[in-house]
Every structure is written in C-alpha cells, then in structure tokens.
Write a protein that holds these residues in place. Structure first.
Motif, PDB file in Angstrom:
ATOM      1  N   HIS A 139       0.782  -1.309  -0.174  1.00 45.48           N
ATOM      2  CA  HIS A 139      -0.171   0.002   0.183  1.00 45.48           C
ATOM      3  C   HIS A 139       0.694   1.047   0.087  1.00 45.48           C
ATOM      4  CE1 HIS A 139      -4.335  -1.811   1.639  1.00 45.48           C
ATOM      5  NE2 HIS A 139      -4.476  -1.587   0.688  1.00 45.48           N
ATOM      6  N   THR A 140       2.082   1.742   0.872  1.00 45.92           N
ATOM      7  CA  THR A 140       2.682   2.347   1.154  1.00 45.92           C
ATOM      8  C   THR A 140       3.566   2.797  -0.092  1.00 45.92           C
ATOM      9  OG1 THR A 140       3.348   2.055   3.742  1.00 45.92           O
ATOM     10  CG2 THR A 140       4.844   3.860   2.710  1.00 45.92           C
ATOM     11  N   LYS A 152       8.007  11.943  -0.159  1.00 45.18           N
ATOM     12  CA  LYS A 152       8.018  10.503   0.290  1.00 45.18           C
ATOM     13  C   LYS A 152       7.610  10.488   1.465  1.00 45.18           C
ATOM     14  CE  LYS A 152      11.240  10.354  -2.847  1.00 45.18           C
ATOM     15  NZ  LYS A 152      10.738   9.029  -4.132  1.00 45.18           N
ATOM     16  N   ALA A 153       7.637   8.808   1.438  1.00 40.98           N
ATOM     17  CA  ALA A 153       6.595   8.172   2.556  1.00 40.98           C
ATOM     18  C   ALA A 153       7.191   7.853   4.047  1.00 40.98           C
ATOM     19  CB  ALA A 153       5.472   7.532   2.209  1.00 40.98           C
ATOM     20  N   LEU A 154       6.949   7.453   5.284  1.00 41.15           N
ATOM     21  CA  LEU A 154       7.426   7.197   5.978  1.00 41.15           C
ATOM     22  C   LEU A 154       6.199   6.055   6.950  1.00 41.15           C
ATOM     23  CD1 LEU A 154      10.000   6.129   7.209  1.00 41.15           C
ATOM     24  CD2 LEU A 154       8.930   8.787   8.820  1.00 41.15           C
ATOM     25  N   MET A 155       6.840   4.203   6.663  1.00 41.32           N
ATOM     26  CA  MET A 155       5.871   4.339   7.428  1.00 41.32           C
ATOM     27  C   MET A 155       6.230   4.242   8.808  1.00 41.32           C
ATOM     28  SD  MET A 155       5.972  -0.087   7.231  1.00 41.32           S
ATOM     29  CE  MET A 155       5.272  -0.741   5.661  1.00 41.32           C
ATOM     30  N   ILE A 156       4.943   4.162   9.580  1.00 43.27           N
ATOM     31  CA  ILE A 156       5.266   4.103  11.119  1.00 43.27           C
ATOM     32  C   ILE A 156       4.091   3.159  11.582  1.00 43.27           C
ATOM     33  CG2 ILE A 156       4.896   5.814  13.146  1.00 43.27           C
ATOM     34  CD1 ILE A 156       5.930   8.036  11.330  1.00 43.27           C
ATOM     35  N   ARG A 163       5.843   4.000  19.134  1.00 45.39           N
ATOM     36  CA  ARG A 163       6.660   4.648  17.504  1.00 45.39           C
ATOM     37  C   ARG A 163       7.382   4.429  16.578  1.00 45.39           C
ATOM     38  NH1 ARG A 163       5.076   9.651  20.036  1.00 45.39           N
ATOM     39  NH2 ARG A 163       3.246  10.207  19.745  1.00 45.39           N
ATOM     40  N   VAL A 164       7.322   3.217  15.794  1.00 43.01           N
ATOM     41  CA  VAL A 164       8.503   2.564  14.901  1.00 43.01           C
ATOM     42  C   VAL A 164       8.677   3.312  13.548  1.00 43.01           C
ATOM     43  CG1 VAL A 164       9.968   0.918  14.755  1.00 43.01           C
ATOM     44  CG2 VAL A 164       8.686   0.652  16.873  1.00 43.01           C
ATOM     45  N   ALA A 165       9.537   3.740  13.810  1.00 45.40           N
ATOM     46  CA  ALA A 165       9.115   4.394  11.327  1.00 45.40           C
ATOM     47  C   ALA A 165      10.659   3.389  10.905  1.00 45.40           C
ATOM     48  CB  ALA A 165       9.619   5.705  12.053  1.00 45.40           C
ATOM     49  N   LEU A 166      10.868   3.253   9.384  1.00 51.23           N
ATOM     50  CA  LEU A 166      11.743   1.715   9.658  1.00 51.23           C
ATOM     51  C   LEU A 166      12.605   2.970   7.737  1.00 51.23           C
ATOM     52  CD1 LEU A 166       9.304  -0.780   8.649  1.00 51.23           C
ATOM     53  CD2 LEU A 166      11.153  -0.134  10.329  1.00 51.23           C
ATOM     54  N   VAL A 167      13.665   3.037   8.156  1.00 53.63           N
ATOM     55  CA  VAL A 167      14.583   2.969   7.496  1.00 53.63           C
ATOM     56  C   VAL A 167      14.423   2.673   6.222  1.00 53.63           C
ATOM     57  CG1 VAL A 167      16.658   3.856   6.182  1.00 53.63           C
ATOM     58  CG2 VAL A 167      16.208   4.335   8.439  1.00 53.63           C
ATOM     59  N   THR A 168      13.866   1.500   5.635  1.00 48.32           N
ATOM     60  CA  THR A 168      13.839   0.343   4.475  1.00 48.32           C
ATOM     61  C   THR A 168      12.389  -0.123   4.842  1.00 48.32           C
ATOM     62  OG1 THR A 168      15.219  -1.162   5.032  1.00 48.32           O
ATOM     63  CG2 THR A 168      15.790   0.356   3.886  1.00 48.32           C
ATOM     64  N   THR A 169      11.985  -0.662   3.763  1.00 46.75           N
ATOM     65  CA  THR A 169      10.300  -0.931   4.482  1.00 46.75           C
ATOM     66  C   THR A 169      10.258  -2.386   3.964  1.00 46.75           C
ATOM     67  OG1 THR A 169       9.517  -0.088   2.447  1.00 46.75           O
ATOM     68  CG2 THR A 169       8.701   1.302   4.486  1.00 46.75           C
ATOM     69  N   HIS A 170      10.367  -2.722   2.343  1.00 47.44           N
ATOM     70  CA  HIS A 170       9.794  -4.112   2.593  1.00 47.44           C
ATOM     71  C   HIS A 170      10.404  -4.350   0.814  1.00 47.44           C
ATOM     72  CE1 HIS A 170       5.294  -2.599   2.712  1.00 47.44           C
ATOM     73  NE2 HIS A 170       5.177  -3.689   3.319  1.00 47.44           N
ATOM     74  N   PRO A 293       0.478  14.216   1.477  1.00 46.77           N
ATOM     75  CA  PRO A 293      -0.606  14.706   1.538  1.00 46.77           C
ATOM     76  C   PRO A 293      -2.028  13.897   2.415  1.00 46.77           C
ATOM     77  CG  PRO A 293       0.152  15.219  -0.241  1.00 46.77           C
ATOM     78  CD  PRO A 293       1.314  14.811   0.189  1.00 46.77           C
ATOM     79  N   ILE A 294      -1.923  12.816   1.412  1.00 54.01           N
ATOM     80  CA  ILE A 294      -3.344  12.180   2.801  1.00 54.01           C
ATOM     81  C   ILE A 294      -3.234  11.885   3.972  1.00 54.01           C
ATOM     82  CG2 ILE A 294      -2.278   9.703   1.230  1.00 54.01           C
ATOM     83  CD1 ILE A 294      -4.857   9.303   0.465  1.00 54.01           C
ATOM     84  N   VAL A 295      -3.931  11.519   4.969  1.00 52.35           N
ATOM     85  CA  VAL A 295      -3.958  11.031   5.864  1.00 52.35           C
ATOM     86  C   VAL A 295      -4.194   9.525   5.588  1.00 52.35           C
ATOM     87  CG1 VAL A 295      -4.394  10.459   8.817  1.00 52.35           C
ATOM     88  CG2 VAL A 295      -3.972  13.243   7.487  1.00 52.35           C
ATOM     89  N   ARG A 296      -3.328   8.511   5.944  1.00 56.19           N
ATOM     90  CA  ARG A 296      -4.113   7.183   5.979  1.00 56.19           C
ATOM     91  C   ARG A 296      -3.256   6.562   6.979  1.00 56.19           C
ATOM     92  NH1 ARG A 296      -0.462   1.987   4.501  1.00 56.19           N
ATOM     93  NH2 ARG A 296      -1.645   0.333   4.250  1.00 56.19           N
ATOM     94  N   THR A 297      -3.766   5.126   7.327  1.00 62.05           N
ATOM     95  CA  THR A 297      -3.376   4.541   8.096  1.00 62.05           C
ATOM     96  C   THR A 297      -4.415   3.515   8.531  1.00 62.05           C
ATOM     97  OG1 THR A 297      -5.879   4.894   9.565  1.00 62.05           O
ATOM     98  CG2 THR A 297      -4.089   6.437  10.154  1.00 62.05           C
ATOM     99  N   SER A 298      -3.871   1.851   8.097  1.00 62.26           N
ATOM    100  CA  SER A 298      -4.311   0.848   8.240  1.00 62.26           C
ATOM    101  C   SER A 298      -3.990   0.135   9.895  1.00 62.26           C
ATOM    102  CB  SER A 298      -3.629  -0.026   7.467  1.00 62.26           C
ATOM    103  OG  SER A 298      -2.633  -0.512   7.473  1.00 62.26           O
TER     104      SER A 298
END
Length: 380
Positions: A139-140, A152-156, A163-170, A293-298
C-alpha cells in the motif's frame, strides 16, 4: 464561514477473502462511531452483504454510487465495481486481489477530488493484487506514487506508547545493508521528526536510532555501518537541530524498555522494528503513513486467512486506525492554522546557542541509557 461537517473517513475493503469486511462491519456496529465520523466503504455491496450474512452481523449500510451522495449519520458503501467476484473465504485468489485494486484506484481518484478527509485501508494480499496497474511491494509505495506529489512516505507502526518508523520497508534481507545510507537515514529521520511535531503534536521530539548489526557492531567487529553511516547521519541530524540518539542495539533497546524514553524509534529494516512492535502491541497497533498530503492508516494485521469467515477477528486495530486517522487530521489542522497568515518578521532570527547546549545535555543523559542497553544485551 463553512458549516462544519463530520470528518469523512474513506475505508477500502481490502482483500475480499480476508477479514477486512468483518472488522469494518464490527467497528460500525457501534452507533457511537457514526457520531464521531462519516464512514465511506469503498467496495462492493454484494460482497459486503455476503460477509454480513456469513458472519451473522446486523450492521446496516447505505449503498451509494458516488462520494457526492454521502450521508452523515450512517455507514455509506460506495460501489466501486459491478463485476461478479467469487468469494472464497480464507483463500488467496487473483479475483480478490483485483477487487481490492479496483477499490484502491477509486479511492485515490476521489482523494484528488477532495471527497473525503482521511483514508483507512483494510489488509490486502501483496501477491494477488499484483497486476499491470499495481506493481508495488505494498500500500505505502502505491499511495506515495498515486498522490504523494513527489513527497516521500514513511511507514510508522504505532500505538499509545510506542512509535516505530522504518528506514527501509519491503526489501529482501539480502538487499538491506546496501540500502542503508547516510542520506536515507537523514531523509527518513527528518520526515519522522516533522510527523512527530505536526501529526502527533510533540513539541520537541526525541528519536532513538537503532543499529544495523548485532551489538551495534561491537566497535567494528561485527560490521562498520554504525561507524561509517549511522553515527555520521545522527551527527548531521544534530546539526539540523533534530534530537536523534544512538545507534542502539535493537535487542537490548527493546528488552530493557529504553524506548519509553523516546518519542519515536527509527529502525533500519522491517523486521527489526516490526517484530518487537507487534510483540508489544499487536491488538492495538496501527500502521500510519507519514510524509504525504493524505492521512492514511491501516490496522496492524494482515488478511488473516486462517480465521476469515469464523467471526472471531478482533476489530480493535481497525478501530484504533480510524481513531488515529481522525486525530492526525485534527492535529494537522491545529498545527497548520497559525502558519496560514504569519506575521512578517521584523528582524533576523538567529538560532540560540542555548538550543545546542540543551541538546548536548539531553545527549549526555541518553548516553547512559545506551550503556544500559548494551549491558542488557545477551551475548551470543
């Protein structure tokens, strides 16, 4: 002055063979949720009705064909496609993946038209959704490309206390080390810092940066990334006025509870951050996409094929995802409002030396936590 209306929450159906519809319908069986927001499910009335009957749920919804028809006070279900989709609860299928993609495509189009305020996405199967229209790891990346406008998106991953954020994701594990660069760490930490301030109203964020190698590299014995990449990145962040500390060995950091001293944790890769997070906060965890710009959660769970159709899926993570999206939307309004018409500056404002002094004192304080983290790391 515009008449105030409830926050409009768009919710995509996700994989139609998983627990997406179950957790959505369970959440909105509570009438108080309809007092909090106006929900719009992007999906299929036929599929929603199938799930409702199979699970013996009584949640009512109103079928609409356009977001312009949305009504407050009820659960709106926007028809994204008319095709017949075979439902095989608990089984991955290309049909279910394409149904998920049709809902996602429609919700992206409607965001560009301003038809809703925040987005909550139900889980997808990353394999079955792949197609010429969706060639992303998840999704991200899809949302970043669709509506990111170059940001640029940041997964948290987050709950009330972590709160845990990731430098690399998938990324495959074999590709992680070469993706860890000073530039990537500085970029992600900067987005994280701004998200903590704007989206979560943390006035002076403190960010813990994890190491890449076991035992934080043991002074180069187990890897040089900490000395060559991560520490220089932390120093660059400090020069920008961002309070970043580390690098911390991940096992001792989480095991000793050191994360309680920080507003956010920046992990180097997916499982380094998400494995301990989900052990701590699986049922209340939320996946938040910052920096766009969008507020997105899951919700912080997948399609859960193993329990799909059994009626036992926990809806708390979906509920928390909705709460978080609404909170972030309001926090952004609160943060942005004073900046709309700023007063002109009458003189040049210099950064006070006192800021650096305060940062140095904070850094000394957290050195002790780092030493404790190393001592509590079990030798292996």
């Amino acid at each position: 002055m515009e008449q105030e209306r409830k926050i409009r929450v768009a919710i995509t159906q996700g994989d139609t063979n998983g627990v997406g519809y179950e957790v959505i319908l369970k959440v909105f069986a509570d009438p108080e949720m309809l007092e909090l927001c106006t929900p719009i499910i992007y999906g299929s009335p036929k599929i929603a009705a199938y799930h409702r009957k199979a699970l013996d749920l009584e949640t009512n919804f109103c079928i609409i064909n356009s977001a312009e028809e949305v009504r407050d006070g009820g659960l709106n279900l926007l028809t994204c496609f008319d095709e017949e989709i075979k439902i095989e609860l608990g089984q991955p299928s290309q049909e279910a993946g394409q149904a998920a993609l049709m809902a996602l495509d429609r919700v992206m189009t409607d965001f560009r038209s301003g038809f809703y305020d925040v987005l909550v996405t139900a889980p997808i199967n990353k394999a079955t959704i792949q197609s010429p229209g969706f060639q992303f790891p998840g999704h991200t990346e899809y949302i970043e490309t669709s509506v990111g406008d170059g940001q640029k998106a940041l997964m948290i991953l987050m709950n009330d206390s972590l709160r845990v954020a990731l430098v690399t994701t998938h990324l495959p594990v074999k590709d992680i080390a070469k993706a860890i660069t000073k530039e990537a760490i500085v970029e992600k930490a900067t987005v994280f810092h701004q998200a903590l301030k704007r989206d979560f109203r943390v006035s002076s964020p403190r960010i813990a940066v994890l190491s890449l190698n076991p035992h934080a590299g043991d002074d180069g014995l187990l890897g040089s990334e900490e000395k060559d990449i991560i520490t220089p990145a932390i120093e660059e962040l400090a020069a920008k006025g961002i309070q970043a500390f580390g690098p911390y060995a991940a096992d001792g950091f989480f095991g000793s509870g050191t994360y309680d001293h920080f507003d956010g944790v920046l992990a180097m890769y997916h499982d380094q951050g998400l494995a301990p997070f989900k052990a701590i906060a699986l049922e209340s965890g939320v996946n938040y996409t910052a920096g766009l710009p969008i507020v997105r959660t899951s919700p912080d769970h997948g399609t859960a094929y193993d329990i799909a159709g059994q009626g036992c899926a926990d809806d708390n993570s979906m509920r928390q995802a909705i709460y978080t999206a609404i909170d972030v939307f309001r926090n952004r309004q609160f943060y942005d409002e004073p900046l709309q018409n700023p007063l002109p500056k009458l003189f040049h404002e210099k950064r006070e030396d006192g800021d650096k002094a305060r940062f140095a004192r904070a850094k000394d304080m957290f050195k002790k936590d780092k030493e404790v983290s190393k001592k509590t790391t079990p030798e292996s």
